[in-house]
Scaffold this active site. Structure first.
Site, PDB file in Angstrom:
ATOM      1  N   GLU A  45      -1.189  -1.550 -10.547  1.00 54.40           N
ATOM      2  CA  GLU A  45      -0.901  -1.976  -9.168  1.00 54.40           C
ATOM      3  C   GLU A  45      -2.139  -2.700  -8.629  1.00 54.40           C
ATOM      4  OE1 GLU A  45      -1.356   1.355  -6.516  1.00 54.40           O
ATOM      5  OE2 GLU A  45      -0.018   0.504  -5.005  1.00 54.40           O
ATOM      6  N   ASN A 104       3.297  -5.004  -1.163  1.00 56.54           N
ATOM      7  CA  ASN A 104       2.616  -4.532  -2.368  1.00 56.54           C
ATOM      8  C   ASN A 104       3.617  -4.815  -3.488  1.00 56.54           C
ATOM      9  OD1 ASN A 104       1.393  -3.128  -4.438  1.00 56.54           O
ATOM     10  ND2 ASN A 104       0.807  -1.387  -3.162  1.00 56.54           N
ATOM     11  N   LYS A 121       7.083  -2.872  -3.312  1.00 60.67           N
ATOM     12  CA  LYS A 121       6.948  -1.413  -3.186  1.00 60.67           C
ATOM     13  C   LYS A 121       7.727  -0.892  -1.984  1.00 60.67           C
ATOM     14  CE  LYS A 121       3.238   2.072  -3.207  1.00 60.67           C
ATOM     15  NZ  LYS A 121       1.755   2.194  -3.266  1.00 60.67           N
ATOM     16  N   GLU A 140      -2.081   2.145   3.343  1.00 59.44           N
ATOM     17  CA  GLU A 140      -1.085   1.142   2.908  1.00 59.44           C
ATOM     18  C   GLU A 140      -0.063   0.847   3.990  1.00 59.44           C
ATOM     19  OE1 GLU A 140      -0.741   2.800  -1.551  1.00 59.44           O
ATOM     20  OE2 GLU A 140       0.382   0.987  -1.185  1.00 59.44           O
ATOM     21  N   CYS A 166       3.246   2.765  -8.055  1.00 61.31           N
ATOM     22  CA  CYS A 166       2.444   3.890  -7.621  1.00 61.31           C
ATOM     23  C   CYS A 166       3.208   5.027  -6.954  1.00 61.31           C
ATOM     24  CB  CYS A 166       1.300   3.405  -6.739  1.00 61.31           C
ATOM     25  SG  CYS A 166      -0.044   4.583  -6.789  1.00 61.31           S
ATOM     26  N   ASN A 191      -2.813   3.224  -8.325  1.00 59.45           N
ATOM     27  CA  ASN A 191      -4.187   3.481  -7.891  1.00 59.45           C
ATOM     28  C   ASN A 191      -4.126   4.830  -7.179  1.00 59.45           C
ATOM     29  OD1 ASN A 191      -6.048   0.601  -7.490  1.00 59.45           O
ATOM     30  ND2 ASN A 191      -3.886   0.372  -7.913  1.00 59.45           N
TER      31      ASN A 191
HETATM   32  N1  ING Z   1      -1.428   5.800  -4.308  1.00 58.46           N
HETATM   33  C1  ING Z   1      -1.125   7.148  -4.203  1.00 58.46           C
HETATM   34  C2  ING Z   1      -0.060   7.669  -5.160  1.00 58.46           C
HETATM   35  O1  ING Z   1       1.057   7.953  -4.788  1.00 58.46           O
HETATM   36  C3  ING Z   1      -1.460   8.860  -2.728  1.00 58.46           C
HETATM   37  C4  ING Z   1      -0.822   7.554  -2.806  1.00 58.46           C
HETATM   38  C5  ING Z   1      -2.800   8.902  -2.467  1.00 58.46           C
HETATM   39  C6  ING Z   1      -0.745  10.001  -2.992  1.00 58.46           C
HETATM   40  C7  ING Z   1      -3.435  10.107  -2.446  1.00 58.46           C
HETATM   41  C8  ING Z   1      -1.362  11.230  -2.964  1.00 58.46           C
HETATM   42  C9  ING Z   1      -2.693  11.277  -2.686  1.00 58.46           C
HETATM   43  O2  ING Z   1      -0.430   7.850  -6.303  1.00 58.46           O
HETATM   44  C10 ING Z   1      -0.616   4.731  -4.108  1.00 58.46           C
HETATM   45  N2  ING Z   1      -1.232   3.543  -4.196  1.00 58.46           N
HETATM   46  O3  ING Z   1       0.578   4.834  -3.850  1.00 58.46           O
END
Ligand code: ING
Length: 306
Positions: A45, A104, A121, A140, A166, A191
């Site tokens: 991503e 995204n 996304k 985001e 993601c 990420n």
């Molecule tokens: N990143 C995360 C994911 O779902 C996230 C969002 C961040 C979830 C921190 C939990 C904790 O893996 C993205 N970019 O969606």
């Protein structure tokens, strides 16, 4: 039918890194994957820049510097050219400006360098404003709209390929919508920082939840999943690696060991799904949508019966 695929995990991209530097790393991994005989490569991503939604960015010019206004553009064209030269297709995640809208986004590019699919996304995680008390931010919702393309599945030769991005990978609906379109392979990038929010969860859990989500979903939707991390300590924040290729059995066929640029590959026996599709997960014979209404009719959970 055998399909040789690869996943190209990326290590950190610094805020000061140029697209040219990021694209050069992607091209190197494309060469590596092609050299192993892979015909498809999944990149992460937002693979062209640092994960900028970790910051509040008010300067419009700086914010837009993280987005692509055209794809391919001048700086990404070398990746398309290299893919065409090598005869390899790829999934690429990036931040997309479409008119006055921002997404995204990921694209599916075939071995002739043509974009055969696009996904935006849908499950946008985190917050629109910085949160007090959070050791790290995840903004985001501040920068991206909810995707407007649904969860499409694209025909690439005899293989039906779907995409997600993601946080989408944590929601079963993502995969079931594609499973109901007879998807064979889902490509996704992520990420995922450790230590988000007030969770203060043990450090090993983000990686566990990553594989838990991918393995269950591949099995329950009788498909292969190729998942590419952007990993390592990026601008001071650790992000999990754990890139992997998951079989329809729910087993991890191969996974990355590092938190840097690393290519993994596997020759997938696409008939492995048949046994599950023909019996335990024969959707037509076993599913009962008449009892699933809540999944579509409700957003949040409620104690009231349906
Ligand atoms: N990143 C995360 C994911 O779902 C996230 C969002 C961040 C979830 C921190 C939990 C904790 O893996 C993205 N970019 O969606």
């Amino acid at each position: 039918m055998k399909l040789h695929i690869a996943v190209a995990q990326m290590g950190p991209i610094a805020r000061s890194d140029t697209r040219r530097q990021a694209v050069a790393r992607l091209c190197d991994m494309l060469e590596d994957a092609a050299g192993r005989g892979a015909k498809w490569v999944t990149f992460p991503e937002l693979a062209l820049t640092t994960f900028f939604p970790r910051w509040t960015i008010d300067d419009t010019q700086e914010l837009e510097s993280f987005f692509e206004t055209e794809m391919p553009g001048k700086e990404t064209q070398p990746l398309f050219d290299r893919a065409r030269k090598l005869g390899v297709g790829f999934y690429l995640g990036y931040a997309e400006i479409a008119g006055d809208r921002r997404f995204n986004t990921s694209i599916l590019v075939d071995s002739t360098g043509n974009i055969i699919g696009k996904y935006r996304k849908i499950h946008i995680p985190g917050d629109a404003q910085s949160q007090d008390g959070y050791p790290i931010q995840h903004l985001e919702k501040r920068y991206f709209e909810v995707g407007d393309l649904g969860f499409p599945v694209f025909d690439a030769g005899d293989t039906r390929i779907g995409m997600c991005i993601c946080n989408d990978r944590r929601w079963p609906e993502t995969y079931r919508v594609m499973g109901l379109q007879a998807v064979d392979l889902i490509m996704l990038g992520y990420n995922t920082p450790t230590g988000y929010g007030r969770l203060g969860e043990p450090r090993h859990l983000p990686l566990h939840h990553n594989h838990l989500s991918l393995q269950a979903s591949a099995y329950q939707n009788t498909c292969w999943i190729a998942a590419a991390a952007k990993a390592g300590v990026e601008e001071g924040i650790h992000m999990i690696g754990g890139s992997c290729i998951v079989a329809p059995t729910g087993e991890i066929a191969v996974q990355a060991l590092s938190e840097d640029d690393e290519v993994i590959n596997y020759v997938c026996d696409m008939s492995l799904a048949d046994g599950y599709r023909g019996n335990i997960f024969h959707f037509e014979r076993h599913r009962r949508p008449e009892h699933y209404r809540a999944i579509v009719d409700r957003v949040g959970s409620s104690r009231s019966p349906f």
